[in-house]
Design a protein around this motif. Sequence first.
Motif, PDB file in Angstrom:
ATOM      1  N   GLU A 163      -7.862  -2.502  11.611  1.00 24.56           N
ATOM      2  CA  GLU A 163      -7.434  -1.695  12.767  1.00 24.56           C
ATOM      3  C   GLU A 163      -8.615  -0.975  13.384  1.00 24.56           C
ATOM      4  N   ASP A 164      -8.541  -0.811  14.692  1.00 29.63           N
ATOM      5  CA  ASP A 164      -9.533   0.049  15.356  1.00 29.63           C
ATOM      6  C   ASP A 164      -9.458   1.431  14.721  1.00 29.63           C
ATOM      7  N   LEU A 165     -10.605   2.086  14.671  1.00 29.46           N
ATOM      8  CA  LEU A 165     -10.618   3.457  14.154  1.00 29.46           C
ATOM      9  C   LEU A 165     -10.062   4.388  15.236  1.00 29.46           C
ATOM     10  N   VAL A 166      -9.123   5.227  14.852  1.00 29.71           N
ATOM     11  CA  VAL A 166      -8.502   6.119  15.834  1.00 29.71           C
ATOM     12  C   VAL A 166      -9.182   7.486  15.761  1.00 29.71           C
ATOM     13  N   ASP A 167      -9.420   8.040  16.946  1.00 30.38           N
ATOM     14  CA  ASP A 167      -9.963   9.394  17.043  1.00 30.38           C
ATOM     15  C   ASP A 167      -8.768  10.341  16.919  1.00 30.38           C
ATOM     16  N   GLY A 193      -3.700   1.546  -0.175  1.00 32.28           N
ATOM     17  CA  GLY A 193      -3.987   0.251   0.444  1.00 32.28           C
ATOM     18  C   GLY A 193      -4.782   0.395   1.727  1.00 32.28           C
ATOM     19  N   VAL A 194      -5.523   1.501   1.853  1.00 30.94           N
ATOM     20  CA  VAL A 194      -6.229   1.790   3.109  1.00 30.94           C
ATOM     21  C   VAL A 194      -7.680   2.126   2.797  1.00 30.94           C
ATOM     22  N   MET A 195      -8.623   1.522   3.537  1.00 24.48           N
ATOM     23  CA  MET A 195     -10.017   1.964   3.396  1.00 24.48           C
ATOM     24  C   MET A 195     -10.717   1.947   4.752  1.00 24.48           C
ATOM     25  N   VAL A 244       8.895   7.536  11.205  1.00 19.43           N
ATOM     26  CA  VAL A 244       7.917   6.939  12.113  1.00 19.43           C
ATOM     27  C   VAL A 244       6.668   7.825  12.073  1.00 19.43           C
ATOM     28  N   GLU A 245       5.636   7.333  11.384  1.00 21.81           N
ATOM     29  CA  GLU A 245       4.385   8.099  11.317  1.00 21.81           C
ATOM     30  C   GLU A 245       3.539   7.728  12.519  1.00 21.81           C
ATOM     31  N   MET A 246       2.997   8.750  13.179  1.00 20.15           N
ATOM     32  CA  MET A 246       2.250   8.516  14.414  1.00 20.15           C
ATOM     33  C   MET A 246       0.936   9.287  14.419  1.00 20.15           C
ATOM     34  N   GLY A 262       0.858  -1.192   0.000  1.00 25.42           N
ATOM     35  CA  GLY A 262       0.000   0.000   0.000  1.00 25.42           C
ATOM     36  C   GLY A 262       0.892   1.240   0.000  1.00 25.42           C
ATOM     37  N   TYR A 263       0.450   2.305  -0.618  1.00 20.33           N
ATOM     38  CA  TYR A 263       1.180   3.569  -0.537  1.00 20.33           C
ATOM     39  C   TYR A 263       0.223   4.709  -0.841  1.00 20.33           C
ATOM     40  N   ASP A 264       0.545   5.881  -0.291  1.00 18.97           N
ATOM     41  CA  ASP A 264      -0.270   7.080  -0.515  1.00 18.97           C
ATOM     42  C   ASP A 264      -1.764   6.831  -0.316  1.00 18.97           C
TER      43      ASP A 264
HETATM   44  P1  ADP Z   1      -0.317   4.748   3.570  1.00 17.78           P
HETATM   45  O1  ADP Z   1       0.727   3.736   3.855  1.00 17.78           O
HETATM   46  O2  ADP Z   1      -1.002   4.472   2.283  1.00 17.78           O
HETATM   47  O3  ADP Z   1       0.164   6.167   3.715  1.00 17.78           O
HETATM   48  P2  ADP Z   1      -1.607   4.975   6.177  1.00 17.78           P
HETATM   49  O4  ADP Z   1      -1.572   3.797   7.069  1.00 17.78           O
HETATM   50  O5  ADP Z   1      -0.681   6.096   6.511  1.00 17.78           O
HETATM   51  O6  ADP Z   1      -1.451   4.511   4.658  1.00 17.78           O
HETATM   52  O7  ADP Z   1      -3.083   5.540   6.151  1.00 17.78           O
HETATM   53  C1  ADP Z   1      -3.478   6.625   5.326  1.00 17.78           C
HETATM   54  C2  ADP Z   1      -4.392   7.562   6.113  1.00 17.78           C
HETATM   55  O8  ADP Z   1      -5.585   6.889   6.543  1.00 17.78           O
HETATM   56  C3  ADP Z   1      -3.745   8.064   7.404  1.00 17.78           C
HETATM   57  O9  ADP Z   1      -2.906   9.139   7.163  1.00 17.78           O
HETATM   58  C4  ADP Z   1      -4.991   8.425   8.226  1.00 17.78           C
HETATM   59  O10 ADP Z   1      -5.504   9.696   7.870  1.00 17.78           O
HETATM   60  C5  ADP Z   1      -5.999   7.350   7.837  1.00 17.78           C
HETATM   61  N1  ADP Z   1      -5.932   6.227   8.802  1.00 17.78           N
HETATM   62  C6  ADP Z   1      -5.026   5.220   8.790  1.00 17.78           C
HETATM   63  N2  ADP Z   1      -5.229   4.362   9.817  1.00 17.78           N
HETATM   64  C7  ADP Z   1      -6.290   4.833  10.510  1.00 17.78           C
HETATM   65  C8  ADP Z   1      -7.005   4.386  11.673  1.00 17.78           C
HETATM   66  N3  ADP Z   1      -6.671   3.248  12.313  1.00 17.78           N
HETATM   67  N4  ADP Z   1      -8.037   5.145  12.110  1.00 17.78           N
HETATM   68  C9  ADP Z   1      -8.410   6.265  11.446  1.00 17.78           C
HETATM   69  N5  ADP Z   1      -7.802   6.727  10.332  1.00 17.78           N
HETATM   70  C10 ADP Z   1      -6.751   6.038   9.858  1.00 17.78           C
END
Ligand code: ADP
Length: 379
Positions: free
Chosen positions: A173-177, A152-154, A247-249, A147-149
Amino acid sequence: MFLQKKIGILGGGQLGAMLIRHAVDFGLKINILDNDKAAPCANYSSGFVLGDTLNYDDVMKFGENLDIITIEKEAVNTQALHDLQTKGVKVYPAPETVEIIQDKLTQKRFLESHNIPVVPAIAIENRLELRQYAEKLPACLKLRRDGYDGKGVMILKSADDIANAFDKPSILEDLVDIKHEISVIVTRNEEGEIKCYDPILMEFDKVKLLLDYQISPCDIGENIAQEAITIAQQIAKALQLKGILAVEMFVTKSGKVLVNELAPRPHNSGHHTIEGCNTSQYEQLLRVITGMPLGDTASTAHTIMINIIEPPAERKGSTEAALKAIAQIQGVHIHWYGKSEGRAGRKMGHINITAKSHDEAVTLANKTRNTFNSLYEKN
Ligand code: ADP
């Protein structure tokens, strides 16, 4: 002489091109492996080899005559890196580090095993298995690999979204606030010396899940900033890192710092270090791989980085007019990647805006963005 070593990079994108730009300062010659003959590095490298960074034979052939090899993307063949290392090629970062990070599940389990705070997640094999976890929704589904940019995330809001969910090995993953998304870039050399850059704050487009802009230094509070730096240092030690790591946080609304993901290479969130810090992330990686001491990472300016994204063809304005207009604005530094135009959504370059204060940087960045977009994109 350590500066005469034969160096290769797996990947020929803009991150590689910025490494080459800094390699010139040290008189280093850089070889590139990439399967796109029009990749940004093609014009600037000392040796450009056409080949697939994921293909064992291509990586072996490319690396066999090199002294040092590093990466500008994670999609690389790690078996070849192991074998090159056995043959005496120095590999940065270690192939084991790349393997842990390439897969979001092993990455998460590694961090958990070192007591690093992460977002809780479960492993999912396919869409069928996902259906069993409908009660966990809303949640965030991420492909384990490649996944990138944000591709690979939904976000799955409810069971209705499962029909369109990834049907490949993923993590749920749990949804983060989320209050803030931040990144700390950490470097560690072979002597175990560690240096971090100031945390940067990333602002995302909530619809496209794509980076909007980033700012450094940022106002996230002294305690949170220190906690983020400590976490980055702990991860560098746990990985026995040799190289550079982003390290993305997430900072949650309740003030917790959770690691989102790692990238063991120069990273977007370090673009600002070229004009905004004493030593850029690119120079820092070159220092690690050539065995020089780490450089000072202190910020020398307030910097905002804006990505330039290619608009759809029917809305495309004039690149030349847009670049000429912003070149007149104080503190603007243009980084144009030289990619062929035409694919909507493609990162074409970025702009770093430097200023003496945070407020001045924000004012200049808004002016720059409005000026650029009014010419680059038609409404
Ligand atoms: P990529 O590797 O494609 O950059 P990320 O894991 O950084 O993917 O996710 C992309 C974006 O999706 C994050 O910057 C964030 O805004 C949102 N996101 C990722 N994980 C979560 C989560 N667990 N809860 C809520 N939002 C998330």
